[in-house]
Design an enzyme around this catalytic site. Sequence first.
Site, PDB file in Angstrom:
ATOM      1  CG  HIS A 212      -0.386   0.194   2.849  1.00 10.66           C
ATOM      2  ND1 HIS A 212       1.018  -0.786   3.267  1.00 10.66           N
ATOM      3  CD2 HIS A 212      -0.588   1.398   3.220  1.00 10.66           C
ATOM      4  CE1 HIS A 212       0.672   0.224   4.396  1.00 10.66           C
ATOM      5  NE2 HIS A 212       0.165   0.899   3.973  1.00 10.66           N
TER       6      HIS A 212
HETATM    7  C1  UD1 Z   1      -2.159   5.278   5.494  1.00 11.63           C
HETATM    8  C2  UD1 Z   1      -0.852   5.590   6.003  1.00 11.63           C
HETATM    9  C3  UD1 Z   1       0.124   4.647   6.360  1.00 11.63           C
HETATM   10  C4  UD1 Z   1      -0.210   3.336   7.144  1.00 11.63           C
HETATM   11  C5  UD1 Z   1      -1.572   2.964   6.224  1.00 11.63           C
HETATM   12  C6  UD1 Z   1      -2.478   1.810   6.493  1.00 11.63           C
HETATM   13  C7  UD1 Z   1      -0.645   8.309   6.163  1.00 11.63           C
HETATM   14  C8  UD1 Z   1       0.124   9.127   5.452  1.00 11.63           C
HETATM   15  N1  UD1 Z   1      -0.512   6.973   5.589  1.00 11.63           N
HETATM   16  O1  UD1 Z   1      -1.773   5.105   4.103  1.00 11.63           O
HETATM   17  O2  UD1 Z   1       1.231   5.115   6.685  1.00 11.63           O
HETATM   18  O3  UD1 Z   1       0.651   2.312   6.678  1.00 11.63           O
HETATM   19  O4  UD1 Z   1      -2.424   4.366   5.753  1.00 11.63           O
HETATM   20  O5  UD1 Z   1      -3.290   1.297   5.653  1.00 11.63           O
HETATM   21  O6  UD1 Z   1      -1.014   8.450   6.901  1.00 11.63           O
HETATM   22  N2  UD1 Z   1      -9.264   4.682   1.300  1.00 11.63           N
HETATM   23  C9  UD1 Z   1     -10.419   4.636   1.238  1.00 11.63           C
HETATM   24  N3  UD1 Z   1     -11.295   3.522   2.714  1.00 11.63           N
HETATM   25  C10 UD1 Z   1     -10.692   3.645   3.544  1.00 11.63           C
HETATM   26  C11 UD1 Z   1      -8.905   4.094   4.048  1.00 11.63           C
HETATM   27  C12 UD1 Z   1      -8.825   5.011   2.477  1.00 11.63           C
HETATM   28  O7  UD1 Z   1     -11.183   4.344   0.658  1.00 11.63           O
HETATM   29  O8  UD1 Z   1     -10.951   2.932   5.019  1.00 11.63           O
HETATM   30  C13 UD1 Z   1      -8.894   5.608   0.777  1.00 11.63           C
HETATM   31  C14 UD1 Z   1      -9.119   6.846   0.949  1.00 11.63           C
HETATM   32  O9  UD1 Z   1      -9.514   7.659   0.867  1.00 11.63           O
HETATM   33  C15 UD1 Z   1      -7.402   7.908   0.299  1.00 11.63           C
HETATM   34  C16 UD1 Z   1      -6.722   5.931  -0.319  1.00 11.63           C
HETATM   35  O10 UD1 Z   1      -7.658   5.227   0.071  1.00 11.63           O
HETATM   36  O11 UD1 Z   1      -7.346   8.118  -0.764  1.00 11.63           O
HETATM   37  C17 UD1 Z   1      -5.364   6.506   1.314  1.00 11.63           C
HETATM   38  O12 UD1 Z   1      -5.961   6.109   2.331  1.00 11.63           O
HETATM   39  P1  UD1 Z   1      -5.058   7.264   2.699  1.00 11.63           P
HETATM   40  O13 UD1 Z   1      -5.551   7.091   4.906  1.00 11.63           O
HETATM   41  O14 UD1 Z   1      -4.918   9.104   3.400  1.00 11.63           O
HETATM   42  O15 UD1 Z   1      -3.257   6.888   3.405  1.00 11.63           O
HETATM   43  P2  UD1 Z   1      -3.223   5.247   3.427  1.00 11.63           P
HETATM   44  O16 UD1 Z   1      -2.860   4.897   2.332  1.00 11.63           O
HETATM   45  O17 UD1 Z   1      -4.415   4.365   3.889  1.00 11.63           O
END
Ligand code: UD1
Length: 374
Positions: A212
């Site tokens: 991820h």
């Molecule tokens: C985040 C953390 C990362 C951690 C990871 C664990 C930061 C910078 N990154 O990354 O360190 O290892 O979480 O999983 O804080 N999304 C969904 N549904 C969800 C969660 C996320 O659709 O339940 C989508 C978000 O809308 C976004 C993308 O996934 O578009 C990334 O989510 P985000 O929380 O920004 O970062 P992660 O890649 O999950």
Amino acid sequence: MSASEQKRVILSVVGTRPNFMKVGPIEESLKQHSSIEHVILHTGQHFDTNMSEVFFRDLKLRQPDIYLGIAGGLLGDQTGRIMVALEKELLQLKPNLVVVVGDVNSTFASAWVAVQNHIPVAHVEAGLRSFDRRMPEEINRICTDVICELLFTTHPMADEQLAKEGVDSKKIHMVGNIMIDYLVRYQKQAEAMQQWQALSLPAKGYAIVTLHRPSNVDVPEQLKKMVGLLGELSQELPLVFPVHPRTKKNLELFGLLGTLKNNQKISVVEPQSYLNFLSLVLQSRLVLTDSGGLQEETSVLDIPCVTLRENTERPFTVDFGTNYLVGTNSDKVLAVCREILAGNSKTPQDFSKWQWDGRTGERIATHLVEYLRA
Ligand code: UD1
């Protein structure tokens, strides 16, 4: 109740999947201290049922007292919106102390806004450094540590790093690894679940994949390379790949999801609950990942871990555990996997000597209470 007997309020912040199993043990231990009122705030950074709610159910965690509902957006946008929403809550609640865990945006956003409002902050998992400032988590780690009053570390290497950065040693407490508390507690239950059977996987005959990191999944060429690598590895043993929402979005966007799904040797599944995932890990032959916490969990469980990154903030898992820091060169990754499959893997040291023993939550709670008493 007289002023001196008034309860002290501790606010713990969670936001993403790896935060939930870290705050759970702290909550349980704080419950034993009658002088403390513990408030749990969820920023909403992770919001899908299987990235958040399922963990509360699985681990029987108390529902958050406050939910901010901040999700999505670019790094600055997300971090900023968490700050704005959290500040309002802090001004109302006026906690005596804030606890943040890990290195996600919710961690840094909360620490910053609390400190700016003169509320001391404790950071759990302090002192980890990948020395890669292109990782958002590295910036979050550095910026959080520098402003916190209490720094709870998992390993002497983290203490040394903080000392090098000039942190007053009085602030640093090596308390062990909070991530291992629930691992210790739930290992037997997860074993009994035999989740590998539900997915028709051969016991000790499959690999788990998690990916991820933006550096691996946000760039089309790199993600294509990863998919190619998994295709090749699947010739050697079946793979199970619980796909993170960020990765899923990009696999779809770059037209790569079909390639994975059409491969009979790769089970592409939704993100798993804590217990299901642990159950799968326990019977796996090896794990390929770019996660941080999984490097630690596999080291404790004596499962080989191939880390698909160029660096790690957890070098002790490479030096003393089962972790191979390999990078993403397909030939190198395949060569290391083949060595492992041939039976040549590392024997980990006993991590309980660094207090990775299931009791870190208790130690953290004791330090928090003592700090507030002083
Ligand atoms: C985040 C953390 C990362 C951690 C990871 C664990 C930061 C910078 N990154 O990354 O360190 O290892 O979480 O999983 O804080 N999304 C969904 N549904 C969800 C969660 C996320 O659709 O339940 C989508 C978000 O809308 C976004 C993308 O996934 O578009 C990334 O989510 P985000 O929380 O920004 O970062 P992660 O890649 O999950």
